[in-house]
Design a protein around this motif. Structure first.
Motif, PDB file in Angstrom:
ATOM      1  N   UNK A 533      21.027 -68.190  55.992  1.00  0.00           N
ATOM      2  CA  UNK A 533      21.295 -69.471  55.328  1.00  0.00           C
ATOM      3  C   UNK A 533      20.010 -70.293  55.237  1.00  0.00           C
ATOM      4  N   UNK A 534      19.233 -70.299  56.330  1.00  0.00           N
ATOM      5  CA  UNK A 534      17.963 -71.035  56.326  1.00  0.00           C
ATOM      6  C   UNK A 534      17.044 -70.489  55.238  1.00  0.00           C
ATOM      7  N   UNK A 535      16.930 -69.172  55.158  1.00  0.00           N
ATOM      8  CA  UNK A 535      16.082 -68.543  54.142  1.00  0.00           C
ATOM      9  C   UNK A 535      16.545 -68.904  52.728  1.00  0.00           C
ATOM     10  N   UNK A 536      17.855 -68.840  52.527  1.00  0.00           N
ATOM     11  CA  UNK A 536      18.409 -69.100  51.203  1.00  0.00           C
ATOM     12  C   UNK A 536      18.185 -70.555  50.795  1.00  0.00           C
ATOM     13  N   UNK A 537      18.434 -71.481  51.716  1.00  0.00           N
ATOM     14  CA  UNK A 537      18.260 -72.904  51.411  1.00  0.00           C
ATOM     15  C   UNK A 537      16.788 -73.262  51.225  1.00  0.00           C
ATOM     16  N   UNK A 538      15.907 -72.470  51.886  1.00  0.00           N
ATOM     17  CA  UNK A 538      14.477 -72.745  51.773  1.00  0.00           C
ATOM     18  C   UNK A 538      13.849 -72.029  50.593  1.00  0.00           C
ATOM     19  N   UNK A 539      14.626 -71.192  49.905  1.00  0.00           N
ATOM     20  CA  UNK A 539      14.091 -70.446  48.777  1.00  0.00           C
ATOM     21  C   UNK A 539      13.144 -69.356  49.201  1.00  0.00           C
ATOM     22  N   UNK A 540      13.384 -68.775  50.397  1.00  0.00           N
ATOM     23  CA  UNK A 540      12.497 -67.745  50.923  1.00  0.00           C
ATOM     24  C   UNK A 540      12.998 -66.378  50.502  1.00  0.00           C
ATOM     25  N   UNK A 541      12.131 -65.636  49.849  1.00  0.00           N
ATOM     26  CA  UNK A 541      12.522 -64.293  49.459  1.00  0.00           C
ATOM     27  C   UNK A 541      11.902 -63.235  50.330  1.00  0.00           C
TER      28      UNK A 541
END
Length: 550
Positions: A533-541
């Motif tokens: 969720x953190x990655x997704x909300x931060x736009x981390x691919x």
């Protein structure tokens, strides 16, 4: 208007008494405890900086206007050190110490302690001072250099006697209740093994042999009954502790009833703490500290305290309670592993197992040894059947021990019985309110709440615990998951970075290892989902620092 940047840097030493001088050797006349404390706290803080709120909490308990007091203190300090007044600068909400070199650990004379003229301050300041004093010796302590030079001379356990109970009323009910409560007190003191206990109802120490005495008084008032537990110094009869419970004087009364059990256990812990304060155990060096103080320091859960307390236990010898000492040594080894404070974790866990086996061989009925063995069986061996048998045995002897209850809570959580684990965790917390294990056992409440989806409870309790125990990893890990899963992304992201500074494997594939310090596969799943969720909300691919690597 801010003072100009200091032209000459200052040198601070807190080895022994407070000393602040210029590079040319001129001592600066810092007088008063508060100016010294402010400089000392800033000097020992990361980047020599602290927020105003943190400084206020450390320096004042009862000031009506602490913010004004802090401004006045900074102004006073600037005046006292003359041209070096800008050594304490302000930027927004943060005060920083600039142009100062801390040489506290350089050329330390033998036999000195950290900041010896600190005086007595707030509870928060005393906690800070205790941690810093442990840090002052921990490096050499862990390395063993000091252990070779100092022969341990432990301060004796406080000697406590239990007087016959006193009762008043219209029948014998009060006398029976007084004896019940006295017997429960005796059993709890003996199970804890922190005081040198004597039941004076059956003879024992007399006169000047005792440091303090405790007493139960029961007063019947119609259909109600008042039960009081108190402790006094033996020499002067100064009251050290007093607590009372008002309840109905009927057949429902029992020492095993929840409210009565909480009353007895928390009174026992309160008396133990009062005796420790009377003896000033918190101010004595590690090599003199008795078992109660070492366990208290260990459960503060800072890295410095855990390292120093476990190292001090290595040289701890006792003819009075050897099984308890061995058990706490074994538990300390497991704590070093769980908090990632040892390089060879396999060897540390093996040593823990050996110490626990020796504890049980020394005294198979010691409740601390049984509880620690149960924790080892569930946490390390994952043998839940064996762990349950050991836990049952411990709880038969000490049913109201907060440590024994918490061990049962974690055992149930490890085994996947979350509801029962939560029940046992709340029981443990109710028994730990006056003792050194309070914040430690409340950690199980957070874990159970996260695993059962009660994220609001986990966040509320987790934040509360971390205010008192900022680096308690089991709480941090589950608080992170609950924060992310309920949508507090910014706070969760910041906590993830902090956790990975302490535990680089957190949020990575290394969590899949069987010896990783999470209680269940469900914990791993929730943490992985939280990082996603953190990655997704931060736009981390991609997979990089502070993110889940899969």
């Amino acid at each position: 208007m801010e003072a100009e940047k200091p032209q000459d840097s200052l040198v601070l030493s807190l080895a022994g008494t407070f000393r602040l001088r210029t590079r040319s050797g001129i001592q600066l006349p810092i007088t008063g405890e508060y100016p010294k404390r402010l400089i000392a706290i800033l000097a020992r803080s990361p980047n020599m900086s602290r927020s105003r709120e943190q400084l206020i909490d450390l320096l004042w308990d009862t000031s009506k206007d602490p913010a004004s007091s802090l401004r006045q203190l900074r102004h006073q300090l600037s005046h006292m050190i003359g041209q070096h007044g800008a050594s304490i600068s302000a930027c927004g909400n943060v005060l920083s110490l600039e142009g100062v070199t801390d040489e506290t650990g350089v050329s330390v004379p033998a036999g000195v302690d950290f900041f010896e003229d600190a005086g007595f301050g707030t509870e928060a300041f005393e906690d800070w001072l205790r941690v810093e004093r442990m840090a002052f010796t921990v490096t050499s302590l862990v390395a063993g250099s000091k252990a070779a030079q100092i022969s341990p001379a432990r301060r004796q356990r406080p000697r406590l006697g239990l007087l016959p109970p006193l009762s008043s009323g219209i029948d014998t009910r009060g006398a029976v209740v007084g004896d019940w409560i006295s017997t429960s007190l005796r059993n709890t003191f003996i199970a804890n093994d922190f005081v040198d206990f004597s039941d004076l109802r059956q003879g024992g120490f007399a006169g000047s042999d005792l440091d303090a005495v405790s007493e139960v008084r029961v007063t019947q008032m119609g259909s109600m009954m008042d039960v009081a537990i108190a402790a006094f110094t033996n020499a002067t009869r100064q009251c050290l502790f007093s607590q009372s419970l008002t309840t109905r004087a009927d057949r429902t009364f029992s020492p095993n009833r929840q409210d009565v059990a909480e009353f007895i256990v928390n009174a026992t812990s309160g008396i133990e703490r009062a005796l420790a304060r009377l003896a000033r155990f918190d101010m004595i060096p590690w090599h003199e500290a008795p078992l109660y103080e070492l366990v208290t320091r260990m459960f503060r859960m800072t890295r410095t305290d855990v390292l120093a307390a476990t190292a001090a236990l290595e040289s701890f010898e006792s003819e009075q309670n050897p099984a308890s000492v061995l058990a706490w040594r074994g538990f300390g080894k497991m704590l070093l592993n769980g908090e990632r404070l040892t390089e060879d974790r396999a060897a540390t866990l093996a040593e823990a197992g050996s110490l626990i086996a020796r504890a049980l061989e020394t005294d198979p009925m010691n409740p601390t040894a049984l509880s620690v063995a149960a924790h080892h069986a569930s946490y390390v061996l994952r043998d839940f059947e064996c762990a349950a048998e050991l836990s049952d045995a411990s709880l038969r002897i000490a049913p109201h021990s907060p440590f024994a209850r918490d061990v049962r809570a974690t055992l149930e959580i490890y085994a996947g019985n979350i509801a029962e684990g939560a029940k046992q965790a709340h029981l443990a917390a109710s028994f730990a309110q006056n003792g050194p294990l309070r914040h430690y056992v409340e950690g199980s409440i957070v874990i159970a709440a996260t695993l059962s989806g009660q994220h609001d409870t986990a966040v509320r309790k987790g934040r509360e615990i971390l205010r008192a125990r900022p680096h308690f990893l089991p709480v941090m890990r589950h608080l992170f998951a609950s924060l992310a899963l309920r949508g507090d992304i910014g706070e969760a992201r910041d906590l993830l970075v902090t956790i990975q500074e302490l535990d680089p494997a957190f949020g990575t594939d290394a969590m899949g290892s069987p010896d990783y310090g999470l209680p269940s596969q469900e914990s791993r799943r929730l943490v992985a989902e939280a990082v996603r969720i953190i990655n997704m909300r931060s736009g981390v691919g991609g997979n990089h620092g502070g993110q889940y690597r899969s």
